[in-house]
Structures are given as structure tokens and as C-alpha cells.
Design an enzyme around this catalytic site. Structure first.
Site, mmCIF file in Angstrom:
data_model
loop_
_atom_site.group_PDB
_atom_site.id
_atom_site.type_symbol
_atom_site.label_atom_id
_atom_site.label_comp_id
_atom_site.label_asym_id
_atom_site.label_seq_id
_atom_site.Cartn_x
_atom_site.Cartn_y
_atom_site.Cartn_z
ATOM 1 N N ASP A 36 45.182 41.115 26.491
ATOM 2 C CA ASP A 36 44.449 40.024 27.130
ATOM 3 C C ASP A 36 45.388 38.834 27.261
ATOM 4 O O ASP A 36 46.315 38.679 26.455
ATOM 5 C CB ASP A 36 43.221 39.634 26.307
ATOM 6 C CG ASP A 36 42.168 38.905 27.130
ATOM 7 O OD1 ASP A 36 41.146 39.525 27.467
ATOM 8 O OD2 ASP A 36 42.382 37.717 27.434
ATOM 9 N N ASN A 89 41.045 46.484 33.485
ATOM 10 C CA ASN A 89 39.767 45.780 33.428
ATOM 11 C C ASN A 89 39.885 44.286 33.691
ATOM 12 O O ASN A 89 38.916 43.656 34.118
ATOM 13 C CB ASN A 89 39.131 46.007 32.054
ATOM 14 C CG ASN A 89 37.997 45.046 31.781
ATOM 15 O OD1 ASN A 89 36.906 45.161 32.329
ATOM 16 N ND2 ASN A 89 38.259 44.045 30.926
ATOM 17 N N TYR A 156 36.471 37.396 45.532
ATOM 18 C CA TYR A 156 36.056 38.396 44.558
ATOM 19 C C TYR A 156 35.712 39.713 45.252
ATOM 20 O O TYR A 156 36.156 40.791 44.846
ATOM 21 C CB TYR A 156 34.857 37.898 43.755
ATOM 22 C CG TYR A 156 34.473 38.788 42.607
ATOM 23 C CD1 TYR A 156 35.174 38.748 41.402
ATOM 24 C CD2 TYR A 156 33.403 39.679 42.710
ATOM 25 C CE1 TYR A 156 34.826 39.577 40.341
ATOM 26 C CE2 TYR A 156 33.043 40.500 41.659
ATOM 27 C CZ TYR A 156 33.757 40.445 40.474
ATOM 28 O OH TYR A 156 33.414 41.264 39.436
ATOM 29 N N LYS A 160 37.708 43.347 44.878
ATOM 30 C CA LYS A 160 37.057 44.539 44.346
ATOM 31 C C LYS A 160 36.993 45.670 45.372
ATOM 32 O O LYS A 160 37.066 46.852 45.009
ATOM 33 C CB LYS A 160 35.667 44.181 43.818
ATOM 34 C CG LYS A 160 35.694 43.251 42.614
ATOM 35 C CD LYS A 160 36.494 43.820 41.448
ATOM 36 C CE LYS A 160 36.415 42.955 40.208
ATOM 37 N NZ LYS A 160 37.139 43.542 39.050
#
Length: 251
Positions: A36, A89, A156, A160
Site C-alpha cells: 500500500d 486492487n 473513474y 475501470k
């Protein structure tokens, strides 16, 4: 499912779906690399895993920087000798909810850098190692917004849709190399991104739930379960697919 002796990298594992996925892989006996950009958050995830008896290593990574993503994979292989699963992710949403003509340029560049370029870097570096091994599984976290129109959310949505396209293209390329590449497309799921959206309006939660036939938001662990399944031997004949987890919203 059993991931004993398997090595799994999860980006964006400091919170939300990433943290839940890291915890679930660890519960299935995987050796988990918790990655992260927020080192403190990643540390909390790893701490929870270790408290439960699992194996976790923390690596701070900015997925928009190719050198850092490459180092993440290289260092993992140097330490553990292999990379069996890569879960791309890490993702962000834009700070503003605006229509296309007014869409904020900083939002565009930041969201595309993390959500699209970051996934590309993760796939590329993982694939290079998996080709050497002759096996591997990659799971990308896309979104319902990568399958259906999403207003006031251009960057966004674009990012995606790109993740879905990259998943299918790469799966086609590496299907004969014993490397499977799939994606999950969550709908509205409890996470920092959802909290940000809910904070934009007093009526947002009610309005969103009205669109979900199951009448509730998803839980991060529910998405994690699908990710683990796609990476497991229980889905050995599945590649290039997107699994939609949205409580029926897309209906």
C-alpha cells in the site's frame, strides 16, 4: 480453498477490499505481501493477519511509479522464490462529482495513473515473473462502473473500463502459458470510496440503495471471497472473465 506455500501480492491492501482480501488469503494459508502507499495502514493489515496466525510482509508501494512496482515483484521473488498470485486492487476515486464538460483535470490524471496505469504496471511485472515460472494467476479489481455508464464520474469509469479491457486482452495473450487473468467488478461496497460518495449528499445512501435489488451495500469480505476463488484451483478453466458482485444493481 488452500493457498499453502503460495505467495500472494495485494496492492492497496491497507484498507477496504484490499485489506479484506489480504486477510482472507492469509486465512487460507498464503504468504501475503501487503502492499500500500500508506505504510501505516498496510502495517495494521499485516498486524491483524499475524494476530490471527497468518503470514504477512509489508511493502510500501506507489503503483503509479513503475520502478516501485517492479521492485515490489522483484523483492518478493528474491525473498520467497516465487509469485503465484497478483491482485491489482489499488484504486482511487476523483475528488469531484462533475459532468464531462466540467471534469477536473487533476482528478483525471490522478485516477487514471492509479487505477489504469497502476494495474498495467502490476500486470506487466507479474507476468514477466509468471512467464519464468510457467504459472500464475492475476486478479484485477475493476468495478460495475467499468461495465455500465456512471454519470459525473468520467475518470473513474474510464479507468475501470480500461481494467476490464486490459484483463481480457492479457488473458487472451497468456492463456497458453498457464497464466490466468480475471477481474472482479464490485458494485457499491463498504469502503473509503463509498464513504466519500455517501458524504456528498444527505440523501445519497437512500438513493443508492434504491437501485440495489438486494437493498444493501456489499461487504469487502464478499468481494475478497470472489478474488480468492478466481486465484484458486477451483477456477482453473476460467480466464478473461469479469465477475460482477453488485447485489443485482446491473439488472
Amino acid at each position: 480453498m488452500d493457498f499453502t506455500k503460495k505467495v500472494v501480492i495485494i496492492t492497496g491492501a491497507g484498507s477496504g477490499i484490499g485489506a479484506a482480501t489480504a486477510q482472507l488469503f492469509a486465512a487460507y494459508n498464503a504468504n501475503v505481501i501487503v502492499s500500500d502507499i500508506n505504510l501505516d495502514q498496510a502495517g495494521l493489515t499485516a498486524r491483524d493477519i499475524k494476530k490471527s496466525g497468518g503470514m504477512a510482509t509489508v511493502v510500501q508501494t506507489d503503483v503509479t511509479q513503475f520502478d516501485q512496482v517492479k521492485a515490489l515483484v522483484t523483492d518478493t521473488v528474491t525473498t520467497f522464490g516465487q509469485l503465484d498470485v497478483m491482485v491489482n486492487n489499488a484504486g482511487i476515486g476523483g475528488k469531484h462529482q462533475l459532468k464531462t464538460a466540467e471534469h477536473d483535470h487533476d482528478d483525471w490524471h490522478n485516477v487514471i495513473a492509479v487505477n489504469q496505469t497502476g494495474v498495467f504496471y502490476g500486470m506487466q511485472t507479474a507476468l514477466q515473473q509468471m512467464m519464468l515460472q510457467g504459472q500464475g494467476a492475476i486478479v484485477n479489481v475493476a468495478s460495475l462502473a467499468g461495465l455500465k455508464a456512471s454519470g459525473n464520474n468520467l475518470s473513474y469509469s474510464a479507468s475501470k473500463y480500461a481494467v476490464v479491457g486490459m484483463t481480457k486482452s492479457a488473458a487472451l495473450e497468456y492463456g497458453r502459458k498457464n497464466i490466468r487473468i480475471n477481474a472482479v467488478c464490485p458494485g457499491f461496497t463498504h469502503s473509503a470510496l463509498l464513504n466519500q460518495l455517501l458524504a456528498s449528499s444527505d440523501t445519497m445512501e437512500k438513493n443508492l440503495k434504491r437501485m440495489i435489488p438486494m437493498g444493501r451495500f456489499g461487504e469487502a469480505k464478499e468481494i475478497a471471497e470472489a478474488i480468492c476463488w478466481l486465484a484458486s484451483d477451483h477456477s482453473k478453466f476460467i480466464t478473461g472473465q469479469t465477475i460482477t458482485l453488485d447485489g443485482g444493481t446491473s439488472l
